[in-house]
Structures are given as C-alpha cells and as structure tokens.
Design an enzyme around this catalytic site. Structure first.
Site, PDB file in Angstrom:
ATOM      1  N   SER A  30      25.218  51.726  11.426  1.00 25.20           N
ATOM      2  CA  SER A  30      24.277  51.745  10.308  1.00 25.20           C
ATOM      3  C   SER A  30      24.948  51.383   8.988  1.00 25.20           C
ATOM      4  O   SER A  30      24.295  50.886   8.065  1.00 25.20           O
ATOM      5  CB  SER A  30      23.623  53.127  10.191  1.00 25.20           C
ATOM      6  OG  SER A  30      24.600  54.119   9.957  1.00 25.20           O
ATOM      7  N   HIS A  41      26.205  57.282   4.076  1.00 23.75           N
ATOM      8  CA  HIS A  41      25.570  56.003   3.750  1.00 23.75           C
ATOM      9  C   HIS A  41      25.560  55.784   2.248  1.00 23.75           C
ATOM     10  O   HIS A  41      25.649  56.729   1.465  1.00 23.75           O
ATOM     11  CB  HIS A  41      24.146  55.975   4.321  1.00 23.75           C
ATOM     12  CG  HIS A  41      24.114  56.117   5.808  1.00 23.75           C
ATOM     13  ND1 HIS A  41      23.914  57.335   6.436  1.00 23.75           N
ATOM     14  CD2 HIS A  41      24.279  55.198   6.791  1.00 23.75           C
ATOM     15  CE1 HIS A  41      23.954  57.157   7.754  1.00 23.75           C
ATOM     16  NE2 HIS A  41      24.185  55.872   7.994  1.00 23.75           N
ATOM     17  N   ASP A  48      23.279  63.147   2.110  1.00 21.80           N
ATOM     18  CA  ASP A  48      23.909  62.135   2.953  1.00 21.80           C
ATOM     19  C   ASP A  48      25.078  61.538   2.184  1.00 21.80           C
ATOM     20  O   ASP A  48      24.889  60.754   1.257  1.00 21.80           O
ATOM     21  CB  ASP A  48      22.880  61.054   3.304  1.00 21.80           C
ATOM     22  CG  ASP A  48      23.464  59.933   4.159  1.00 21.80           C
ATOM     23  OD1 ASP A  48      24.682  59.926   4.392  1.00 21.80           O
ATOM     24  OD2 ASP A  48      22.688  59.041   4.578  1.00 21.80           O
TER      25      ASP A  48
END
Length: 453
Positions: free
Chosen positions: A187, A435, A432
């Site tokens: 990702s 990311h 998070d």
C-alpha cells in the site's frame, strides 16, 4: 522472534511486553527500555496498529548503493515544536527557487539522495490536492479528511552537494511515450503510484486519460502518449496466502518464498519496473514459509526469522529479474523501506502519541528511529549487489525518517469510512503513522525517481 516487531498478538503483548519495539537502533542491537504505558494501553495500541498496517483498504486493492545508515541515541533525539517559526518561514521565503551555483547538477553516480535537509518553502505551490486529483484514496486524503494544518505541504528536500531537479510532468510524459511504467508492491507503493499519477494527470486533456482499478492491477492510461502508469499489488513480491484476500491475523499468513511466477507474469513487457517490499514482513511473528513441493500444501511450512525469510524472498525475486528481464529493454528500480513513526519517544517527544499532532520534521541530521531496520536494508544491498541485471536503488528511507509530520495520522479512514470525531479523539488507537498524506512525502520520492529517469 525478529528483534524489531511492529505488531504483536494480543497474547504476546500481555505476556511479553519486552517484545515491543525498542526506542533506538544502536550498532544493530536493540535496547530494551521500560515502557511508560500501562499494559492495557500497550495492548490497545498493538491491536490498533495491526489494523492500520494490514487492513489494506480493500476498496483500493484494486543507482547507486547508498546505505550509510546512522543509528540514533537518546542524547541525539530532538524536541519537536508544534509549528514552523516565523523566522524559518521568512528565511525560507528569501531562498525560494534559488539555484545554488556551488552545487553540481544531479548526477546519480555522484549525488547522494540521503544527504540533505528539509527546507520550508512558503512559496511552494503543491502540484495537486486531494480534491483536484481524483485518484487519491480517502485513506491518505488528509486535507479532505479534515487535517487543519498545512505546513507539511511546504517542505522541500534539498541535497547537500547537488541540485535536485524539480518534477517536470511534461518531460516525464515524453519519457514515457509508448511505454509501460509499473509500480509493484504494497500500500505504500500504491501511495507512490497515486502520487505519480496525480503529478502528471493534470497535464493531460480530459478525454485523453483513463483509469481502470481492480484488486490486483490498476492502470492509468495517457492516450496521447500511448503510455500507462500501473500498480500491481504484491506486498511480499513473492506469493502468499494473503495476496488476493488479505488475512488480518498476521500469524496465519504463509509465504511461498521461492515462488513469484503468478505475480511476475503481469510484469512481463513493462519498460520500467519499480519495486518495494518491507512493512508486511514486520509483523512481529516469525515468517511461516514454504518452498518446493509439499504434499500437504501450506501445512508444510517452517517458521523463519523475518530477515532470513526476507533474504530468501528477495533472492527469488532477483532470480526472476535476472532470468526474464532484458536490461536493454527494461529499467528496474527498488524503493527502500518507508519508515513508520510509532514511538514518539524516538524523537524525544515523550508525551506525544505516535505521530499524532506532529507538524514539522525532525531537524537533527542523521536521525534514525525504531521504525526502520538496518538489517533489512542490508539484505536489499546484498541481494541487489549480486544481480546480473542492473537495479537502481532509490533510497527514500533517511529523508522520510525526518518526516514525522507527514503521516495520515487521524486524518484517514477505518473500514472504508472517514474517522469520526470520537475516533479522532483516540489517536493511540486510530492514528495511522505508516501511510503518508497525499500530496506529501511520496511526491518527493517521485522527484527522486524522476531524477534517476
């Protein structure tokens, strides 16, 4: 147990809190400081982080060797301030767009992309926003998700001895005319692909571009240039039982460390291949690995340390590249690890909560936190250094280490939905710190990639 686990099972977190990640890397040995959090807080944080890394937004599943790594120490940590000072902004404004004549033009054989500093450029105009580019996933659309501060958009990476060229979308599209460029990985690689597409798509007229996204392969097409910019989902590069349908329980994932052909059939014919793989290997568990032919299928696994399994898997990838890629036809790149910023004590913000509310980079030169692992970096250098096909390593790790402010934090989504205010108020559970916001740090990764192209 691999010494730098990012994710622990609930049982491990309760019974063995000393298995949690250390504060710093010191000569490749891990210190084991006492944790200031209660056991329950640790458990909650560990379980939450497992969801952040490995619940991979199921909607969206659709050259030189530079490894002079500097370990951090407690005395080198930097106290974080909440905003960029007015003096810094004024000084940066006076230096905007000035080319240092004492620096040479970028030459990949002479310039080290890891030696530099982040400089605040108040006149910098972000090349796109998460609203003007329709291809930014909600997971990383920080401004659209309510991030109130904007300073993170105005930092530029400046090399010490060379002038790093700005990303030139028109030039990139000409370089890609009649070609396939493919990003392959997890990702984080998907985020770099989205950044790359957003950097060029506004230069293509409506009706001359298209996007086709699927679980494994997503393709952006620039019709006039007969070019494609693609992303292929392969978080380990080698095959696993968690490729098509993600297994959330990382302890149940099994890797076929000697098999890559199912993925690699999609790489054939690409003119530029850009690979990454790192964070999925850092589950905190020993890697369940199989190779060869087993009568019982995945049941014949062995548990290996992460570094050992990583080396075997990368050798499998390297052997495929050497056997199937014509270096006169295809260029190959490898993007180094993207650091996580989970432990605010790494940068001496002892009362902080992961990367939550961080609004400026770490300014200490050579800062290195617990979210990157030298052993894994050395595996990449070792394997790539023995390959027949030339592979350009793009070292994004050191420059990204400083950017504790660039992560999605609580301006993200959970299970396909934008975080609620109640969820945002619980950053230890929901932030998070793996990311990156778009636009943001991945745009700089692509600036480096462009310099090598």
């Amino acid at each position: 147990m691999f010494p730098l686990p990012y994710i622990l099972t609930l049982e491990e977190a309760v019974l063995s809190p000393d298995l949690l990640p250390p504060l710093c890397v010191d000569s490749m040995k891990m210190s084991r400081g006492k944790l200031p959090l209660s056991v329950m807080a640790v458990v909650i944080s560990a379980v939450a982080l497992a969801g952040v890394i490995f619940t991979e937004d199921l909607r969206a599943l659709t050259g030189t060797f530079i490894f002079k790594l500097i370990a951090c120490s407690r005395k080198d940590a930097v106290t974080n301030s909440s905003k960029v000072s007015s003096e810094e902004k004024e000084k940066a404004s006076n230096e905007d767009d000035i080319v240092d004549e004492d620096k040479i033009s970028f030459n990949p054989n002479e310039c080290s992309v890891m030696n530099g500093k982040w400089v605040f450029n108040s006149s910098k105009k972000p090349p796109y926003t998460d609203q003007t580019c329709p291809y930014v996933d909600r997971q990383v659309a920080c401004m659209r998700n309510g991030r109130p501060d904007m300073d993170y958009l105005y930092w530029e990476w400046q090399l010490d001895d060379c002038n790093l060229p700005r990303f030139d979308a028109a030039d990139v599209l000409e370089k890609l005319r009649g070609k396939r460029l493919m990003f392959v990985g997890d990702s984080l690689q998907r985020g770099q692909w989205e950044s790359f597409v957003c950097l060029v798509e506004s230069h293509i007229p409506e009706g001359q571009k298209s996007m086709n996204r699927s679980r494994k392969l997503s393709i952006f097409r620039a019709e006039e240039y007969n070019a494609t910019i693609e992303f292929y989902w392969a978080p380990f590069l080698v095959e696993s039982n968690s490729d098509a349908h993600i297994i959330i329980d990382t302890s149940k994932r099994i890797l076929h460390v000697d098999s890559v052909s199912k993925h690699a059939q999609h790489w054939i014919g690409a003119d530029i291949l850009i690979f990454n793989t790192y964070v999925w290997w850092m589950s905190g568990h020993r890697i369940k690995s199989v190779w060869g032919s087993f009568a019982n299928g995945d049941e014949g696994f062995e548990e290996l340390d992460a570094v050992v399994a990583y080396r075997i898997g990368l050798k499998t990838w390297a052997n495929w590249i050497d056997s199937n890629v014509n270096p006169n036809m295809t260029r190959v790149f490898f993007i180094t690890m993207s650091p996580a910023h989970i432990r605010s004590s790494d940068w001496n913000h002892k009362k902080g909560i992961k990367c939550y509310n961080e609004t400026r980079p770490v300014m200490k030169r050579g800062y290195w936190g617990s979210g990157s692992d030298k052993g894994m970096m050395n595996v990449v250098a070792s394997v790539v250094g023995r390959m027949k096909v030339p592979v350009t390593i793009v070292n994004i790790t050191q420059l990204s280490e400083y950017r504790i402010d660039g992560h999605a934090s609580v301006y993200t989504e959970s299970q396909g939905q934008k975080l609620t205010n109640k969820q945002k108020a619980r950053p230890r559970l929901y932030a998070d710190c793996i990311h990156w916001c778009l636009p943001g740090v991945p745009d700089t990764w692509n600036q480096l990639l462009y310099a090598y192209l």
